[in-house]
Design an enzyme around this catalytic site. Sequence first.
Site, short mmCIF file in Angstrom:
data_model
loop_
_atom_site.label_atom_id
_atom_site.label_comp_id
_atom_site.label_asym_id
_atom_site.label_seq_id
_atom_site.Cartn_x
_atom_site.Cartn_y
_atom_site.Cartn_z
CB VAL A 37 10.83 15.41 83.77
CG1 VAL A 37 10.56 16.55 84.75
CG2 VAL A 37 11.56 14.27 84.46
CG ASP A 38 6.89 17.10 86.83
OD1 ASP A 38 7.55 16.81 87.85
OD2 ASP A 38 6.97 18.21 86.26
CG HIS A 61 11.57 20.45 84.81
ND1 HIS A 61 12.46 21.42 85.22
CD2 HIS A 61 12.02 20.01 83.61
CE1 HIS A 61 13.40 21.55 84.31
NE2 HIS A 61 13.15 20.72 83.31
CB THR A 73 19.77 22.07 79.15
OG1 THR A 73 18.85 20.99 79.20
CG2 THR A 73 19.02 23.39 79.01
#
Length: 318
Positions: free
Chosen positions: A125-126, A178, A233
């Site tokens: 995500v980063d 993350h 998730t």
Amino acid sequence: MGKSTRRVAIVGAGMVGAGCAYSMINQSVCDEIMMIDRTYDRAVAQALDLSHCMDFTSTRTKVYAGTLEECGEMDVVILTAGANPKPGQTRLDVLEESKQITREIVERIMSGGFDGIFVVAANPVDIVTYLVREISGLPRSRVIGTGTSIDSSRLKTLLSEVFSIDPRSVQGYALGEHGDSQFVAWSHVTIGGKPLLHILAEHKERFKHVDLAEVERKTKDAGWEIFTRKGNTQFGIGNALAYIARSILNDEHKIIAVSAILEGEYGQRDLCIGVPAIIGKGGIQEVIELNLTEEEERKFKESCTIIRSGICKLAETV
């Protein structure tokens, strides 16, 4: 953002996208949700299924299927579509595949005249958030990654179990990537307003069983434990996305640990990393700079190095 109708598009109608939409519907976050997926029938099916919730909710949310080119009127576009790591891989191992997916999605969205805020959940995500900013050309304030928001929530949950309290009485952040290099800023964790480290020092016998290193490890590994057991998730990250979107659309100015592009904060520039930031109608209103300890600063810099390395790998093709 001046329109009265609050519109959100969710790109990726899989588990995370559906979980996000379901959370937003039940929390009355917006007025309209457009579901988008490379398999249009799945987007239609998810929209239909979600629309059947309305008789049981406090407000009505219009849910329908659409396309990337129809995002021009959206206030927020949430990106959940990406590549999932296979067993034994890290989030960084799917970087090249995620880049190709992200480029196509963002270019098509921008071609439709989108001028709102991107919220990114696709992994890693980063780096994906950084790519979205580069491809879209939007100001850094309007490109936000979920970052360590979900990790910070996991931290609070774990501490609430250790100390037998409500997780909302815990304040604190997981910072950095993350991913594997994230860390807990223990110097800023409080319970009921009192620093956790002070509590442990004052009640050594009572809390001698507390192992902060183990709590930090569980925080970092929580996502993988879920992933290896059920393959994805969904609910936690879906709620995190809804929480960020709600703070934007309602101009709540909540402080959330998101993936933000740094422009000198923490002594870093030109990378995206998990830090607390004030989130309002313009997106990121301000990055909060915590006074980290020397050890925490070292860990933060290490995490920055890992993320920057991933960005550099893609630099020639961005």
